[in-house]
Structures are given as structure tokens and as C-alpha cells.
Design a protein around this motif. Structure first.
Motif, short mmCIF file in Angstrom:
data_model
loop_
_atom_site.label_atom_id
_atom_site.label_comp_id
_atom_site.label_asym_id
_atom_site.label_seq_id
_atom_site.Cartn_x
_atom_site.Cartn_y
_atom_site.Cartn_z
N THR A 16 0.84 -1.19 0.00
CA THR A 16 0.00 0.00 0.00
C THR A 16 0.88 1.25 0.00
OG1 THR A 16 -0.22 -0.49 2.36
CG2 THR A 16 -2.13 -0.90 0.99
N GLY A 19 2.53 6.25 4.12
CA GLY A 19 1.67 7.13 4.91
C GLY A 19 0.64 6.34 5.71
N ARG A 20 -0.16 7.08 6.49
CA ARG A 20 -1.16 6.46 7.33
C ARG A 20 -2.44 6.20 6.55
NH1 ARG A 20 1.68 10.00 10.43
NH2 ARG A 20 2.48 9.20 12.42
N GLY A 21 -3.14 5.13 6.93
CA GLY A 21 -4.41 4.82 6.29
C GLY A 21 -5.19 3.84 7.13
N GLY A 22 -6.42 3.60 6.73
CA GLY A 22 -7.25 2.67 7.48
C GLY A 22 -6.74 1.25 7.38
N GLY A 24 -3.47 -1.30 5.77
CA GLY A 24 -2.17 -1.48 5.13
C GLY A 24 -2.03 -2.94 4.72
N HIS A 88 -3.87 -2.79 10.08
CA HIS A 88 -4.16 -1.37 10.17
C HIS A 88 -3.03 -0.59 9.49
CE1 HIS A 88 -6.63 -3.03 13.50
NE2 HIS A 88 -7.50 -2.15 13.03
N GLY A 89 -3.39 0.56 8.91
CA GLY A 89 -2.43 1.24 8.04
C GLY A 89 -1.48 2.17 8.74
N SER A 90 -0.93 1.75 9.87
CA SER A 90 0.09 2.55 10.56
C SER A 90 1.46 2.23 9.99
CB SER A 90 0.08 2.23 12.06
OG SER A 90 1.28 2.66 12.67
#
Length: 445
Positions: A16, A19-22, A24, A88-90
Motif C-alpha cells: 500500500t 503514509g497512514r491509512g485505514g 495497510g 491497520h495502516g500505521s
């Protein structure tokens, strides 16, 4: 077919964007993919079945909770065993999971390595693999559709069909050379010449389609040229729908090149407004004219803007003869004329914004782009170079056949043409070429 082998190690990467996202996604590919996923989640993946699991570090602490999905090769993207972890997109969490996978024995993937393995494992050809990167980078909906068609194999099938017919014709020629006493002389009765001409025509058509596909992929560079006060800056403002350029009735207002990027009929276009072309003693304006001339030679297309009342207008000398242009007869508002188009000539009013739709139609017609986008595919300059490279031996072979009626040299020319086409899909490829192509991909693809 690929001439190198895929690696036997297991690779991993974040699939993905940074950056951050809902959500990953981490992708794992290779012989140990399922085992690594089992050790990470304490549960063995099942092919094409999701399960929810806690992903743990070396000390057994939970890093994150994720969905785990496995694909058994060869029925996977890479043709190998593949596992995807949807977390989770951390960025911190994703990096912790990557480090854990590396400690378990995986290797971080190089840019484009997943797509490279898909090619090496015969899951797709080289043109289809490049289409993945084109689809990711598509700047317009039409460019995305064209890349999707290439990914589906539209371009590859056209190349393969041409390659097949070239090889078949070469077999005919060599048969005539090996069995000269047969009743039918294919070289003498014109069959080979006719088939060769048909192949050259098809190749020319494919070159034009590929050039249009490259423009959809890379975008179009348009230089707006003409005399001072013809309305070049007004046209730029009308097409960008804002006051990008200063417009006055003073000749020489535009001194430098002003660039703006727009979407024109689904095509990404960079417009370059240039200084008015005229003889002048003004040193600054002389430099502006020089830059305008440089911009003309770098463009894919010229918008030649003419004051509709200027009957003596003519194209500037020294332009490359193959460079296409559209004549734009501007300021129809001054003479009470309605917008119209005739071939590569468009009558419009940049001041009032009337006739821009006709200009768009002319652009698509000049570039060979279909109005509905149907049948278009993405292409790269590499593909065009290979097609042109295939055209040259066919031309030489046709001349030799016409001059001597002999097929000895024609057979060799057909072989060279077929090899050039094979470079497009990767039937013939080198490690250097593959490295250059896949290094431009994003990591995780």
C-alpha cells in the motif's frame, strides 16, 4: 518466453502507498510464504480463505490484528505461494511486521520484484507487466482504461499475431529456397511479396496505435506558436479556464515559455505558451523567440494560432516535417463567424471560449485517438522503438525481393524483424533490460 529463472527465496514488502491509512497490506511471495505466515499468526493459511489473527513479535507480544489470505502457486499473482496480510495502516505497525518477517527468513523485495516474478513464472508477458506500472501511474480515466487493456493482453495479442505471421512467412520463403524444383514457386508468383506488403501495412498501423498509447501514458506536449497578438495567451487561458498568462494588445508581452497541464478529452496535456515569432531588435524578446523555437522542436504537437484576418500567415521555417500541427484561426468574434473545423484547421474564439470542443476533436483525429477510447492500449517508447526496429528489415527485404526476386536475404530480414517484435513481450530479453524495466516500479509491485 523468459530466458532467466525466478529466485527461490521468499520476499516481502508493503503493497500500500506510504503514509497512514485505514488499511495497510503486506505481501509475501516465495516457497516459505505460508510457513512464515503460520509462524507470524500461529495458524496455517488455507488457499483463498481469509482468517483473522493476532500477529506477534519475537516475544509473543501482539503487533496488530490482521486478516490473512493465502494463494497457492501457480494460481497467484507471482505464480508462487503468496500471502497477504491486511493490517491497520500505521507505518510503524507495517515496518514492525516487515522486520519480523525478515527475522523469520524473508527478504525485503526490490522495486517491481513481485511483477518481475510474475513475468519470470509466465503469469504475464513483459508488456503486460509494464502495464501494471502504467495503470498505477495513470493520470486520467482514459489512460487507466488503456493501461487496463494492455494488462488484459490487447497489445500483446496484436504483437504476437504479427510475430506469428512473420515466422510463418519466413517458413514459406525458406521452403521455396530449400525446394526450388517444386511446381509452385512462391517467390516468383507474387504470393510472398503480397504477404510481405500486408505485414508491413499491419506493422505501420500498430506503430501508430502504439504512438497514441504512449501519449495516453506519458501525456502530450503542445507548443502554442504564432505571431505576436494572434491570441496565443488567450487560448492558454481559455483552455486552462483561468488567467494563467498576461494578455494585452502590446506585441511581445509574452517573453518566456509559460506551461500549464490540463486534461483534454482524457489525455494529459502540457500546454506551452511561447513568445510571438517575429524579427525584433529587443534582446529580451530575441531570447523569448529562441526559447519558443526550442519548445517547438520538443513538442509532440503544435497549436499554430493565426489571427483570422491575417491572410499572409505562414508556418515558421525549420520545423521537423513529421511534426503534426493544427491551425487555429482565432478571433472569429471580430468577423462574426461561427466555430467550425475542416481537417486540421479550426476556427474559434479564444476570447469567448467558443470552438474549443472542435479543437479537442481535431487533436484526437491528428493523434489517431478514438473518440470513445475503445481499442486503445497503453504503450511505451521502448515498444515503439522495437516496432520501428522491426519495420526496417521488412523494408530492406521488400526492396531486395523486388530487385532480385531472391529470398535468401529476405529470410534473414524476416528473422530480424521477428526478433525485434519478441523484445516487446519478452520472448527475447536480457537481464539488463529486465533490470531497467522493473527498477522503475514501486516497491510492493
Amino acid at each position: 518466453m523468459p530466458n532467466v529463472s525466478a529466485s527461490n527465496d521468499t520476499i516481502c514488502a508493503i503493497a500500500t502507498p506510504p503514509g497512514r491509512g485505514g488499511v495497510g497490506v503486506i505481501r509475501i511471495s516465495g516457497p516459505d510464504a505460508f510457513e512464515l505466515a503460520r509462524r507470524l499468526s500461529a495458524r496455517a493459511p488455507e488457499a483463498r480463505r481469509f482468517f483473522l489473527a493476532d500477529l506477534r513479535d519475537d516475544q509473543g507480544e501482539v503487533i496488530d490484528q490482521a486478516l490473512v489470505l493465502g494463494f497457492r502457486g501457480p494460481a497467484s499473482f507471482t505464480g508462487e505461494d503468496v500471502v497477504e496480510l491486511q493490517t491497520h495502516g500505521s507505518p510503524v505497525v507495517l515496518e514492525m511486521l516487515l522486520e519480523r518477517l525478515v527475522r523469520l527468513g524473508a527478504r525485503r523485495a526490490r522495486p517491481g520484484e513481485f511483477s518481475e516474478r510474475a513475468y519470470l513464472n509466465d503469469r504475464m508477458d513483459l508488456a503486460q507487466a509494464e502495464a501494471i506500472a502504467d495503470l498505477i501511474a495513470a493520470g486520467t480515466a482514459q489512460a487507466a482504461r488503456a493501461a487496463s487493456r494492455s494488462l488484459e493482453g490487447v497489445f500483446s495479442r496484436l504483437v504476437d499475431a504479427l510475430h506469428h505471421d512473420l515466422v510463418e512467412l519466413r517458413v514459406w520463403v525458406e521452403a521455396a529456397l530449400d525446394f526450388p524444383d517444386e511446381d509452385v514457386d512462391f517467390l516468383a508468383d507474387g504470393q510472398v511479396a503480397a504477404r510481405l506488403d500486408a505485414l508491413r501495412t499491419r506493422l505501420d498501423e500498430l506503430i501508430e496505435q502504439a504512438r497514441a498509447g504512449r501519449l495516453l501514458n506519458d501525456g502530450l506536449r503542445v507548443a502554442i506558436i504564432g505571431k505576436p497578438n494572434a491570441g496565443k495567451s488567450s487560448l492558454l487561458n481559455a483552455m486552462t479556464r483561468r488567467d494563467s498568462a498576461i494578455v494585452t494588445d502590446i506585441p511581445g508581452t509574452t517573453r518566456d515559455v509559460l506551461r500549464e497541464t490540463i486534461e483534454l478529452g482524457g489525455l494529459p496535456v502540457t500546454l506551452a505558451d511561447t513568445a510571438g515569432l517575429r524579427d525584433t531588435e529587443d534582446r529580451v524578446e530575441i531570447e523569448g523567440v529562441r526559447r519558443a523555437e526550442r519548445e517547438m522542436h520538443a513538442a509532440d504537437l503544435l497549436f499554430w494560432v493565426v489571427d483570422i484576418e491575417d491572410e499572409a500567415a505562414h508556418l515558421p521555417p525549420g520545423l521537423p516535417p513529421e511534426l503534426p500541427f493544427i491551425r487555429i484561426n482565432n478571433k472569429i468574434d471580430r468577423v462574426g463567424r461561427e466555430p467550425r473545423r475542416e481537417g486540421r484547421s479550426v476556427d474559434l474564439s479564444a476570447l469567448e471560449g467558443r470552438g474549443l470542443d472542435l479543437l479537442e476533436q481535431a487533436v484526437r483525429e491528428v493523434l489517431g485517438l478514438q473518440s470513445d477510447g475503445g481499442g486503445e492500449f497503453s504503450a511505451r517508447q521502448r515498444h515503439i522503438d522495437a516496432l520501428v526496429k522491426a519495420r526496417e528489415p521488412l523494408d530492406r527485404g521488400a526492396r531486395e525481393l523486388a530487385a532480385t526476386g531472391s529470398g535468401e536475404l529476405l529470410a534473414e530480414e524476416l528473422r530480424m524483424a521477428a526478433e525485434a517484435l519478441a523484445e516487446i513481450t519478452g520472448r527475447m530479453s536480457s537481464d539488463e533490460l529486465l533490470g531497467h524495466i522493473f527498477s522503475s516500479f514501486c516497491i510492493g509491485k
